[in-house]
Design an enzyme around this catalytic site. Structure first.
Site, short mmCIF file in Angstrom:
data_model
loop_
_atom_site.label_atom_id
_atom_site.label_comp_id
_atom_site.label_asym_id
_atom_site.label_seq_id
_atom_site.Cartn_x
_atom_site.Cartn_y
_atom_site.Cartn_z
N TYR A 144 1.38 -0.78 -0.47
CA TYR A 144 -0.09 0.18 0.34
C TYR A 144 0.99 1.24 0.28
O TYR A 144 0.74 1.98 -0.82
CB TYR A 144 -0.51 -0.19 1.08
CG TYR A 144 -2.13 1.05 0.98
CD1 TYR A 144 -2.66 1.05 0.70
CD2 TYR A 144 -1.84 2.07 2.58
CE1 TYR A 144 -3.98 1.92 0.92
CE2 TYR A 144 -2.52 3.12 2.48
CZ TYR A 144 -3.79 3.38 1.73
OH TYR A 144 -4.51 4.18 1.86
N LYS B 186 0.77 4.28 -2.85
CA LYS B 186 1.07 5.38 -3.05
C LYS B 186 1.50 6.41 -3.30
O LYS B 186 1.65 7.83 -3.07
CB LYS B 186 0.41 5.72 -1.28
CG LYS B 186 -1.07 4.94 -0.73
CD LYS B 186 -2.51 5.64 -1.87
CE LYS B 186 -3.78 4.85 -1.55
NZ LYS B 186 -4.93 5.42 -2.52
P1 NAD Z 1 -13.36 2.27 0.58
O1 NAD Z 1 -12.86 0.62 1.21
O2 NAD Z 1 -14.29 2.52 1.49
O3 NAD Z 1 -13.78 2.01 -0.41
C1 NAD Z 1 -13.31 2.42 -1.50
C2 NAD Z 1 -14.17 2.66 -2.92
O4 NAD Z 1 -13.48 1.73 -4.24
C3 NAD Z 1 -15.22 0.85 -2.71
O5 NAD Z 1 -16.64 1.77 -3.37
C4 NAD Z 1 -14.38 -0.11 -3.11
O6 NAD Z 1 -15.70 -0.63 -4.24
C5 NAD Z 1 -13.76 0.95 -4.93
N1 NAD Z 1 -12.96 -0.03 -5.81
C6 NAD Z 1 -11.68 -0.98 -4.84
N2 NAD Z 1 -11.63 -1.62 -6.28
C7 NAD Z 1 -11.66 -0.90 -7.41
C8 NAD Z 1 -11.83 -0.85 -8.70
N3 NAD Z 1 -10.56 -1.80 -9.36
N4 NAD Z 1 -12.37 0.09 -9.70
C9 NAD Z 1 -13.66 0.89 -8.94
N5 NAD Z 1 -13.56 0.96 -8.19
C10 NAD Z 1 -12.83 0.04 -6.85
O7 NAD Z 1 -11.76 2.81 1.12
P2 NAD Z 1 -11.57 4.73 1.53
O8 NAD Z 1 -11.61 4.83 3.06
O9 NAD Z 1 -13.10 5.17 1.02
O10 NAD Z 1 -10.42 4.94 0.75
C11 NAD Z 1 -10.65 5.78 -0.31
C12 NAD Z 1 -9.56 6.72 -1.40
O11 NAD Z 1 -8.63 7.13 0.44
C13 NAD Z 1 -8.22 5.10 -1.44
O12 NAD Z 1 -7.48 5.00 -2.22
C14 NAD Z 1 -7.48 4.57 -0.09
O13 NAD Z 1 -6.52 3.92 -0.04
C15 NAD Z 1 -7.37 6.30 0.29
N6 NAD Z 1 -7.02 6.48 2.04
C16 NAD Z 1 -8.45 6.17 2.69
C17 NAD Z 1 -7.75 6.47 3.89
C18 NAD Z 1 -8.56 5.79 5.03
O14 NAD Z 1 -8.06 5.90 6.57
N7 NAD Z 1 -10.28 5.50 4.91
C19 NAD Z 1 -6.38 7.03 3.77
C20 NAD Z 1 -5.29 7.24 3.63
C21 NAD Z 1 -5.86 6.84 2.25
#
Ligand code: NAD
Length: 255
Positions: free
Chosen positions: A163, A167
């Site tokens: 991951y 990133k």
């Molecule tokens: P989440 O798992 O709630 O949502 C992710 C979404 O991406 C889901 O709707 C999923 O269906 C979709 N997805 C997954 N694989 C896919 C694919 N191959 N094609 C299309 N869609 C796909 O996650 P989140 O917490 O909302 O995270 C969103 C972004 O933010 C991600 O890139 C994550 O790495 C980043 N992020 C999140 C956090 C956190 O603390 N939640 C922290 C840092 C970064």
């Protein structure tokens, strides 16, 4: 808690945005926020059922959105989706690469498929949508690409080598594409969230969540709205001279 009543606003009417991973979590909050400010929003995700809920919620709030089911790692489908969005609404102004996954384990136990899945969705997916959207964005007078990275890509995080690498790759991609597309008045930035309360982090135990809060100077996990507002700012005319930047939204974790 952040004050949900204080909301950033800007006028995005007449603009078309595409948000990947819009079915839930940060992507849904980002899509709703852009739509609230008048953008037509193409919502992209693999989860068709939840995607429809995002689109319905935006419609119910008076916004305009449509669903495109798409796996961000499918090159042909990604190109087709961008073409369809441009045909439907006449162009594309804002791309938000948000879709992402985690498959956490320590490096000694990391399987090839865990590594590949995370790199493919988080990094290759961002590359594919960026490449497909670049031409339509060049035709916009104010193109914007906003990539959702992570603090893990800046500081590393044990158990997240795949991951963190994905990133960090997104950050490198952001800085390079910012330089490549600057001549076309397209800005390319990343938002690096810290720990935000979504389904992705809901799997963490209460013990881990408490430990995280102790590391965060502001003493809490972020809300999806904290990220959605950072994205909205970068999408807005107010951010027109900001490009190649990584905006950490992490309560001070990386300070
Ligand atoms: P989440 O798992 O709630 O949502 C992710 C979404 O991406 C889901 O709707 C999923 O269906 C979709 N997805 C997954 N694989 C896919 C694919 N191959 N094609 C299309 N869609 C796909 O996650 P989140 O917490 O909302 O995270 C969103 C972004 O933010 C991600 O890139 C994550 O790495 C980043 N992020 C999140 C956090 C956190 O603390 N939640 C922290 C840092 C970064």
């Amino acid at each position: 808690m952040s004050d949900a009543k204080i909301r950033l606003t800007t006028d995005l009417s007449g603009q078309v945005a595409l948000v990947t991973g819009a079915a839930r979590g940060l992507g849904r909050a980002i899509a709703e926020n852009l739509a609230r400010c008048g953008a037509k929003v193409a919502c992209v995700d693999v989860n068709a059922e939840l995607l429809d809920q995002t689109v319905a919620a935006i419609g119910a709030a008076g916004g305009t959105a449509m669903a495109w089911t798409c796996d961000v790692t499918d090159s042909a489908r990604v190109s087709a989706v961008v073409d369809e969005v441009v045909k439907t609404w006449g162009g594309l102004d804002i791309l938000v690469n948000n879709a992402g996954i985690t498959k956490d384990t320590l490096i000694l136990r990391m399987k090839d498929d865990q590594w590949d899945a995370v790199i493919n969705i988080n990094l290759r997916g961002t590359f594919l949508f960026t490449r497909a959207a670049a031409r339509p964005l060049m035709k916009s007078s104010r193109g914007r690409i906003i990539n959702i990275a992570s603090v893990a890509g800046i500081m590393g995080n044990p158990g997240q080598s795949n991951y963190s690498a994905s990133k960090a790759g997104v950050i490198g991609l952001t800085r390079t594409v910012a330089k490549e597309l600057a001549g076309r008045n397209i800005t390319v930035n990343a938002v690096a969230p810290g720990f935000i309360a979504t389904d992705m982090t809901a799997v963490l135990s209460d013990e881990v969540k408490e430990a995280i809060k102790k590391q965060v100077p502001l003493g809490r996990m972020g809300d999806p709205q904290d990220i959605a507002d950072a994205v909205l700012f970068l999408a807005s005319p107010a951010a027109g001279f900001i490009t190649g930047h990584v905006l950490t939204v992490d309560g001070g974790l990386t300070a």
